[in-house]
Design an enzyme around this catalytic site. Structure first.
Site, PDB file in Angstrom:
ATOM      1  N   GLY A  25     -22.900  13.210 -12.481  1.00  0.00           N
ATOM      2  CA  GLY A  25     -22.458  11.812 -12.547  1.00  0.00           C
ATOM      3  C   GLY A  25     -23.025  10.935 -11.455  1.00  0.00           C
ATOM      4  N   ASP A  26     -23.968  11.440 -10.649  1.00  0.00           N
ATOM      5  CA  ASP A  26     -24.571  10.653  -9.567  1.00  0.00           C
ATOM      6  C   ASP A  26     -25.920  10.087 -10.041  1.00  0.00           C
ATOM      7  OD1 ASP A  26     -23.330  10.184  -7.189  1.00  0.00           O
ATOM      8  OD2 ASP A  26     -24.188  11.911  -6.128  1.00  0.00           O
ATOM      9  N   ARG A  61     -24.868  16.100  -7.579  1.00  0.00           N
ATOM     10  CA  ARG A  61     -23.499  16.089  -8.107  1.00  0.00           C
ATOM     11  C   ARG A  61     -23.523  15.496  -9.510  1.00  0.00           C
ATOM     12  NH1 ARG A  61     -20.969  13.254  -2.801  1.00  0.00           N
ATOM     13  NH2 ARG A  61     -22.571  11.789  -3.398  1.00  0.00           N
ATOM     14  N   ASN A 119      -3.164   6.046 -12.002  1.00  0.00           N
ATOM     15  CA  ASN A 119      -3.086   5.232 -10.775  1.00  0.00           C
ATOM     16  C   ASN A 119      -3.840   3.914 -10.905  1.00  0.00           C
ATOM     17  OD1 ASN A 119      -2.185   5.364  -7.798  1.00  0.00           O
ATOM     18  ND2 ASN A 119      -4.298   4.641  -7.684  1.00  0.00           N
ATOM     19  N   ASP A 140       0.869  -1.183   0.000  1.00  0.00           N
ATOM     20  CA  ASP A 140       0.000   0.000   0.000  1.00  0.00           C
ATOM     21  C   ASP A 140       0.898   1.223   0.000  1.00  0.00           C
ATOM     22  OD1 ASP A 140      -1.847   2.150   0.983  1.00  0.00           O
ATOM     23  OD2 ASP A 140      -3.230   0.484   1.283  1.00  0.00           O
ATOM     24  N   TYR A 193     -13.436   7.618 -12.916  1.00  0.00           N
ATOM     25  CA  TYR A 193     -13.209   6.547 -11.935  1.00  0.00           C
ATOM     26  C   TYR A 193     -13.833   5.239 -12.432  1.00  0.00           C
ATOM     27  CZ  TYR A 193     -14.266   3.646  -7.874  1.00  0.00           C
ATOM     28  OH  TYR A 193     -14.416   2.572  -7.031  1.00  0.00           O
ATOM     29  N   ALA A 251      -5.987  -1.721  -4.393  1.00  0.00           N
ATOM     30  CA  ALA A 251      -5.360  -0.399  -4.496  1.00  0.00           C
ATOM     31  C   ALA A 251      -5.935   0.410  -5.648  1.00  0.00           C
ATOM     32  CB  ALA A 251      -3.852  -0.557  -4.687  1.00  0.00           C
TER      33      ALA A 251
HETATM   34  N1  LIG Z   1     -15.805   1.990  -0.556  1.00  0.00           N
HETATM   35  C1  LIG Z   1     -16.720   1.651  -1.457  1.00  0.00           C
HETATM   36  O1  LIG Z   1     -17.928   1.807  -1.237  1.00  0.00           O
HETATM   37  C2  LIG Z   1     -16.288   1.025  -2.765  1.00  0.00           C
HETATM   38  C3  LIG Z   1     -17.283   0.708  -3.709  1.00  0.00           C
HETATM   39  C4  LIG Z   1     -16.903   0.127  -4.909  1.00  0.00           C
HETATM   40  C5  LIG Z   1     -15.566  -0.155  -5.154  1.00  0.00           C
HETATM   41  N2  LIG Z   1     -14.626   0.188  -4.238  1.00  0.00           N
HETATM   42  C6  LIG Z   1     -13.216  -0.135  -4.539  1.00  0.00           C
HETATM   43  O2  LIG Z   1     -12.697  -0.898  -3.483  1.00  0.00           O
HETATM   44  C7  LIG Z   1     -11.304  -0.619  -3.294  1.00  0.00           C
HETATM   45  C8  LIG Z   1     -11.070  -0.240  -1.854  1.00  0.00           C
HETATM   46  O3  LIG Z   1     -11.884   0.881  -1.523  1.00  0.00           O
HETATM   47  P1  LIG Z   1     -11.795   1.566  -0.096  1.00  0.00           P
HETATM   48  O4  LIG Z   1     -13.079   2.239   0.166  1.00  0.00           O
HETATM   49  O5  LIG Z   1     -11.258   0.585   0.882  1.00  0.00           O
HETATM   50  O6  LIG Z   1     -10.716   2.705  -0.414  1.00  0.00           O
HETATM   51  P2  LIG Z   1      -9.450   3.177   0.422  1.00  0.00           P
HETATM   52  O7  LIG Z   1      -8.991   4.448  -0.185  1.00  0.00           O
HETATM   53  O8  LIG Z   1      -9.747   3.148   1.868  1.00  0.00           O
HETATM   54  O9  LIG Z   1      -8.399   2.029   0.112  1.00  0.00           O
HETATM   55  C9  LIG Z   1      -7.586   2.015  -1.039  1.00  0.00           C
HETATM   56  C10 LIG Z   1      -6.160   1.784  -0.584  1.00  0.00           C
HETATM   57  O10 LIG Z   1      -5.315   1.688  -1.727  1.00  0.00           O
HETATM   58  C11 LIG Z   1      -4.153   2.474  -1.515  1.00  0.00           C
HETATM   59  N3  LIG Z   1      -3.700   2.844  -2.862  1.00  0.00           N
HETATM   60  C12 LIG Z   1      -4.323   3.616  -3.783  1.00  0.00           C
HETATM   61  N4  LIG Z   1      -3.615   3.638  -4.928  1.00  0.00           N
HETATM   62  C13 LIG Z   1      -2.521   2.870  -4.712  1.00  0.00           C
HETATM   63  C14 LIG Z   1      -1.433   2.456  -5.522  1.00  0.00           C
HETATM   64  N5  LIG Z   1      -1.293   2.849  -6.793  1.00  0.00           N
HETATM   65  N6  LIG Z   1      -0.500   1.627  -4.987  1.00  0.00           N
HETATM   66  C15 LIG Z   1      -0.603   1.208  -3.699  1.00  0.00           C
HETATM   67  N7  LIG Z   1      -1.612   1.544  -2.898  1.00  0.00           N
HETATM   68  C16 LIG Z   1      -2.564   2.357  -3.401  1.00  0.00           C
HETATM   69  C17 LIG Z   1      -4.591   3.626  -0.633  1.00  0.00           C
HETATM   70  O11 LIG Z   1      -3.508   4.169   0.115  1.00  0.00           O
HETATM   71  C18 LIG Z   1      -5.615   2.933   0.276  1.00  0.00           C
HETATM   72  O12 LIG Z   1      -5.001   2.385   1.431  1.00  0.00           O
HETATM   73  C19 LIG Z   1     -10.961   0.455  -4.302  1.00  0.00           C
HETATM   74  O13 LIG Z   1     -10.401  -0.179  -5.437  1.00  0.00           O
HETATM   75  C20 LIG Z   1     -12.306   1.063  -4.654  1.00  0.00           C
HETATM   76  O14 LIG Z   1     -12.300   1.573  -5.961  1.00  0.00           O
HETATM   77  C21 LIG Z   1     -14.959   0.762  -3.053  1.00  0.00           C
END
Ligand SMILES: NC(=O)c1ccc[n+]([C@@H]2O[C@H](COP(=O)([O-])OP(=O)(O)OC[C@H]3O[C@@H](n4cnc5c(N)ncnc54)[C@H](O)[C@@H]3O)[C@@H](O)[C@H]2O)c1
Length: 330
Positions: free
Chosen positions: A282-283, A280, A92, A31, A141, A74
């Protein structure tokens, strides 16, 4: 043999790591801590700080550990930011994802569980949303996630990479140790509870003229524990030699923003003030999953995703961690 978890210090990642560890699995976390919290991870877990697509760092991890699979969390995940800074999201989420998958394949790692999202559907033409519902994201995204889905599918056909892409709906809730604590926080549940705690003067509600019964947007909230379990089931599916899959993870039941706020008033016993704002861009008005396929393929059911239970768990966590993860150190 170990599982490489990218983004394992983030919200959903840290809960999944917690549950994998409880099952006796060996986990290695990578991470960059752009948004994650190192202290959510047990000190015994091998941790590498760096980017998911850093090939040199990945080579070191692959040398240090016998990696058999990868759970790739990530990503950057702020929809609004992705509209303003799409480059950041494609770089990213896509470029780093490509480098990660190539490095894994080169090392013979052929099992991947990928965090996808309901944002890949955009404004869906049917509700509940099935996996076959047309995907046409409304923001960079969502596109960044859909591109990685396509990449995984092509790599399966060409190189035999087996994957499960889990399209989460709205993650929410907490465990005793890990709660939702993004900065900035754009998600409804922690924001509503921050208003109940008095940390914020009110909850901003974006749009009250949607074509829904109370005019506010409807989402499908899934407890983070249920999401974490789905990753474990997906890994087991791949270990059994199961085929690659795209699976929705939701409850099939949606709540409007105002319903969530009302439920939070009941759980907390506190007043929660609301401020109406413009919708917003895109919502979409309504995002609710048909998750029957996840049940059929993985045996996954969202056991803990009752709305009051979700709110209660995050409420307890926020009271124990009034300044989030970093301040509390646990
Ligand atoms: N939270 C939600 O409701 C939700 C819904 C749909 C999808 N997601 C997906 O689930 C995953 C986790 O979401 P979350 O809510 O836990 O987000 P979060 O931001 O808490 O966790 C993502 C983690 O990835 C790390 N990170 C980001 N880019 C990185 C990279 N290039 N290399 C290394 N580390 C990196 C960040 O530091 C963070 O710790 C994401 O891929 C997100 O798109 C989340």
């Amino acid at each position: 043999m170990a599982i490489l978890v990218t983004g394992g210090a983030g919200y959903i990642g840290s809960v999944t790591v917690e549950r994998l560890q409880a099952k006796g699995e060996h986990v290695v976390v990578l991470d960059d801590l752009a948004y994650g919290h190192r202290e959510t991870l047990d000190s015994g877990i091998p941790f590498y700080q760096g980017r998911a697509g850093d090939r040199a760092l990945l080579a070191r991890i692959l040398k240090d550990h016998e990696i058999e699979s990868c759970i790739h969390f990530a990503a950057l995940a702020l929809v609004g930011e992705s509209m303003e800074e799409p480059r950041k999201y494609f770089e990213n989420n896509v470029e780093q994802g490509i480098a990660l998958m190539s490095t894994l394949l080169a090392a013979g790692v052929r099992r991947v569980v990928f965090s996808s999202t309901c944002a890949t559907y955009g404004e869906p033409d049917e509700i509940p949303i099935r996996e076959q519902t047309r995907q046409w994201p409304k923001n960079p995204y969502g596109w960044s996630k859909l591109i990685v889905e396509r990449l995984l599918s092509s790599y399966d056909t060409a190189y035999g990479l087996k994957f499960v892409a889990l399209r989460y709906f709205n993650a929410a809730g907490a465990t005793k140790r890990c709660g939702e604590n993004h900065n900035p926080e754009t998600h409804l549940v922690p924001n509503v509870l921050a208003a109940a705690l008095g940390e914020k003067p009110e909850v901003r509600v974006f749009g009250n003229e949607y074509p829904t019964p109370d005019g506010t947007a409807i989402r499908d909230y899934v407890h983070v524990n249920d999401l974490a379990d789905a990753h474990i089931l997906a890994l087991e599916h791949l270990r059994r030699g199961g085929a690659s899959e795209f699976l929705n993870l939701g409850t099939g039941h949606g709540y409007s923003v105002l319903e969530v706020i009302d439920a939070a008033r009941k759980v907390t016993g506190r007043a929660i003030h609301v401020r109406m704002e413009s919708p917003r861009p895109g919502d979409p008005p309504r995002l609710v999953a048909d998750a029957t396929r996840a049940k059929a393929i993985l045996g996954w059911v969202a056991h803990e995703s009752d709305l009051a239970a979700i709110l209660q768990s995050q409420w307890e966590w926020m009271q124990r961690h009034p300044r989030g993860h970093t301040a509390s150190g646990n």
